[in-house]
Design a protein around this motif. Structure first.
Motif, short mmCIF file in Angstrom:
data_model
loop_
_atom_site.label_atom_id
_atom_site.label_comp_id
_atom_site.label_asym_id
_atom_site.label_seq_id
_atom_site.Cartn_x
_atom_site.Cartn_y
_atom_site.Cartn_z
N UNK A 109 -55.28 26.60 -27.79
CA UNK A 109 -56.33 26.49 -26.78
C UNK A 109 -56.03 27.26 -25.50
N UNK A 110 -54.75 27.32 -25.07
CA UNK A 110 -54.37 27.95 -23.80
C UNK A 110 -55.43 27.69 -22.74
N UNK A 111 -55.73 26.43 -22.44
CA UNK A 111 -56.91 26.11 -21.63
C UNK A 111 -56.78 26.47 -20.16
N UNK A 112 -57.90 26.81 -19.56
CA UNK A 112 -57.96 27.09 -18.13
C UNK A 112 -58.14 25.81 -17.32
N UNK A 113 -58.43 24.72 -18.01
CA UNK A 113 -58.45 23.40 -17.41
C UNK A 113 -57.22 22.63 -17.90
N UNK A 114 -56.83 21.56 -17.22
CA UNK A 114 -55.64 20.83 -17.67
C UNK A 114 -55.89 19.94 -18.88
N UNK A 115 -54.95 19.99 -19.82
CA UNK A 115 -54.91 19.08 -20.95
C UNK A 115 -53.55 18.40 -20.87
N UNK A 116 -53.54 17.11 -20.58
CA UNK A 116 -52.31 16.40 -20.27
C UNK A 116 -52.04 15.36 -21.35
N UNK A 117 -50.93 15.53 -22.07
CA UNK A 117 -50.53 14.53 -23.05
C UNK A 117 -49.61 13.52 -22.37
N UNK A 118 -49.82 12.25 -22.68
CA UNK A 118 -48.93 11.22 -22.17
C UNK A 118 -48.63 10.22 -23.27
N UNK A 136 -51.57 6.61 -15.65
CA UNK A 136 -52.01 6.81 -14.28
C UNK A 136 -51.51 8.15 -13.74
N UNK A 137 -50.26 8.49 -14.03
CA UNK A 137 -49.70 9.77 -13.59
C UNK A 137 -50.40 10.95 -14.27
N UNK A 138 -50.76 10.78 -15.54
CA UNK A 138 -51.45 11.86 -16.26
C UNK A 138 -52.80 12.16 -15.62
N UNK A 139 -53.51 11.13 -15.22
CA UNK A 139 -54.80 11.34 -14.54
C UNK A 139 -54.58 12.05 -13.20
N UNK A 140 -53.51 11.70 -12.51
CA UNK A 140 -53.20 12.36 -11.24
C UNK A 140 -52.97 13.86 -11.43
N UNK A 141 -52.32 14.23 -12.54
CA UNK A 141 -52.08 15.66 -12.81
C UNK A 141 -53.38 16.38 -13.13
N UNK A 142 -54.27 15.74 -13.89
CA UNK A 142 -55.57 16.36 -14.17
C UNK A 142 -56.31 16.64 -12.87
N UNK A 143 -56.19 15.76 -11.90
CA UNK A 143 -56.92 15.90 -10.63
C UNK A 143 -56.27 16.88 -9.66
N UNK A 144 -55.05 17.34 -9.96
CA UNK A 144 -54.34 18.23 -9.05
C UNK A 144 -55.05 19.57 -8.93
N UNK A 145 -55.05 20.13 -7.74
CA UNK A 145 -55.70 21.42 -7.50
C UNK A 145 -55.08 22.50 -8.37
N UNK A 146 -55.93 23.25 -9.06
CA UNK A 146 -55.48 24.39 -9.84
C UNK A 146 -54.81 24.08 -11.15
N UNK A 147 -54.77 22.81 -11.54
CA UNK A 147 -54.08 22.45 -12.78
C UNK A 147 -54.73 23.12 -13.98
N UNK A 148 -53.91 23.58 -14.90
CA UNK A 148 -54.42 24.18 -16.13
C UNK A 148 -53.34 24.16 -17.20
N UNK A 149 -53.75 24.40 -18.44
CA UNK A 149 -52.81 24.47 -19.55
C UNK A 149 -52.44 23.11 -20.09
N UNK A 150 -51.67 23.13 -21.18
CA UNK A 150 -51.24 21.91 -21.84
C UNK A 150 -49.87 21.51 -21.28
N UNK A 151 -49.80 20.29 -20.74
CA UNK A 151 -48.55 19.75 -20.24
C UNK A 151 -48.38 18.33 -20.75
N UNK A 152 -47.19 17.80 -20.59
CA UNK A 152 -46.93 16.40 -20.91
C UNK A 152 -46.45 15.70 -19.64
N UNK A 153 -46.85 14.47 -19.48
CA UNK A 153 -46.43 13.66 -18.33
C UNK A 153 -45.84 12.36 -18.85
N UNK A 154 -44.54 12.21 -18.65
CA UNK A 154 -43.82 11.01 -19.10
C UNK A 154 -42.73 10.70 -18.07
N UNK A 155 -42.62 9.44 -17.70
CA UNK A 155 -41.59 8.99 -16.76
C UNK A 155 -41.62 9.77 -15.45
#
Length: 312
Positions: A109-118, A136-155
């Protein structure tokens, strides 16, 4: 008036984050994928004011993740990303194959919007359940300015989708950024502090992934080790394996017993890629090796995608 680009879609696939045990003190004897993603969201008061959509795509223990589910997930994520009002996607997932799904989605996908796995290391019923904070942290990353691509948020850690690795079987901070990477950032009290650039790349397209399991190429991973024997590779060859990734010792070395069956596979046109089984580092001095810097599991996905491109 609400902004057009603000909706956050949360897609549930099961995993420990949705797991349940018979006792609040049981952190290992639980059953994964028991709670709906809607119930996970509803249990977090801080998310109730957010513009969220919850969708259940699967209810798997991620050790059982399969190719058809990957194909459906990639297509569904792309459909939501194509909606102009969607700001980004959160995917709840099990930890066992989190790194594989993240790698696949970023490459496809190489998305221009954030896709956050948690995910979570403790079931939702545990006294020390880590899923709510991770979500909750994953939603915060989606809302971050300029976020894009696939990331993971854990701990509290934000990890690049092509680099993260599960490095511990039990601890809450079970993931690392890979041997030569580093954290993309951290989430502190709902605020992202970023250290590196977001994932970028060329999208291969979700249509590359067949929904029919029989249309996926058969690619296996084999570890070289003391006392290795040729029989496994020979059996795979006879059975029609279409690609092999070698999790090599050290700097890309393999047991001499494997040399002949490896060459036989290559002579038959079956690609055999080398990577290292070491937790840190890459294969140095072998620029021809496409998987030199990848984990065996990421290399398997990369080889699978290459074979799919040949038949697409």
């Amino acid at each position: 008036m609400q902004s057009r680009v603000e909706q956050i879609v949360i897609i549930g696939t099961g995993g420990t984050i949705a797991g349940a045990a018979g006792s609040a003190t049981d952190n290992v004897g639980y059953k994964a994928g028991q709670l709906s993603v809607a119930s996970l969201v509803a249990a977090i008061p801080a998310l109730q004011a957010e513009p969220l959509e919850a969708e259940q795509l699967a209810q798997l223990d991620s050790k059982d993740m399969d190719h058809p589910t990957w194909a459906r997930l990639a297509r569904r994520v792309q459909e939501h990303l194509d909606r102009p009002e969607v700001r980004g996607i959160v995917i709840t997932h099990g930890t066992d194959t989190l790194e594989e799904t993240a790698y696949l989605l970023q490459r496809v996908l190489a998305p221009r919007k954030p896709v956050v796995l948690t995910a979570a290391m403790r079931p939702a019923t545990a006294i020390q359940a880590d899923g709510p904070q991770n979500l909750l942290d994953a939603v915060a990353v989606v809302k971050a300015d300029g976020a894009q691509g696939v990331v993971a948020v854990v701990a509290g850690q934000v990890l690049h989708g092509l680099e993260l690795r599960k490095t511990h079987s039990y601890r809450l901070d079970a993931f690392d950024a890979g041997p030569d990477g580093g954290l993309l950032g951290v989430v502190e009290e709902g605020v992202l502090r970023r250290f590196r650039e977001w994932p970028r790349g060329e999208a291969l397209g979700a249509s590359l992934l067949p929904e029919d399991a029989a249309r996926w190429p058969w690619v296996e991973v084999l570890a070289s080790h003391a006392g290795a024997q040729a029989r496994a590779l020979q059996a795979w060859h006879t059975a029609g394996v279409q690609g092999v990734v070698l999790a090599c010792t050290g700097n890309g070395t393999v047991h001499e017993a494997l040399s002949a069956p490896i060459q036989a596979l290559r002579d038959a046109g079956v690609p055999v890629w080398r990577t290292t089984r070491c937790a840190q580092g890459r294969i140095v001095g072998a620029p021809e090796e496409k998987a030199a810097a990848l984990s065996p599991w990421a290399a398997r996905i990369e080889l699978t995608l290459e074979l799919l491109k040949r038949t697409h």
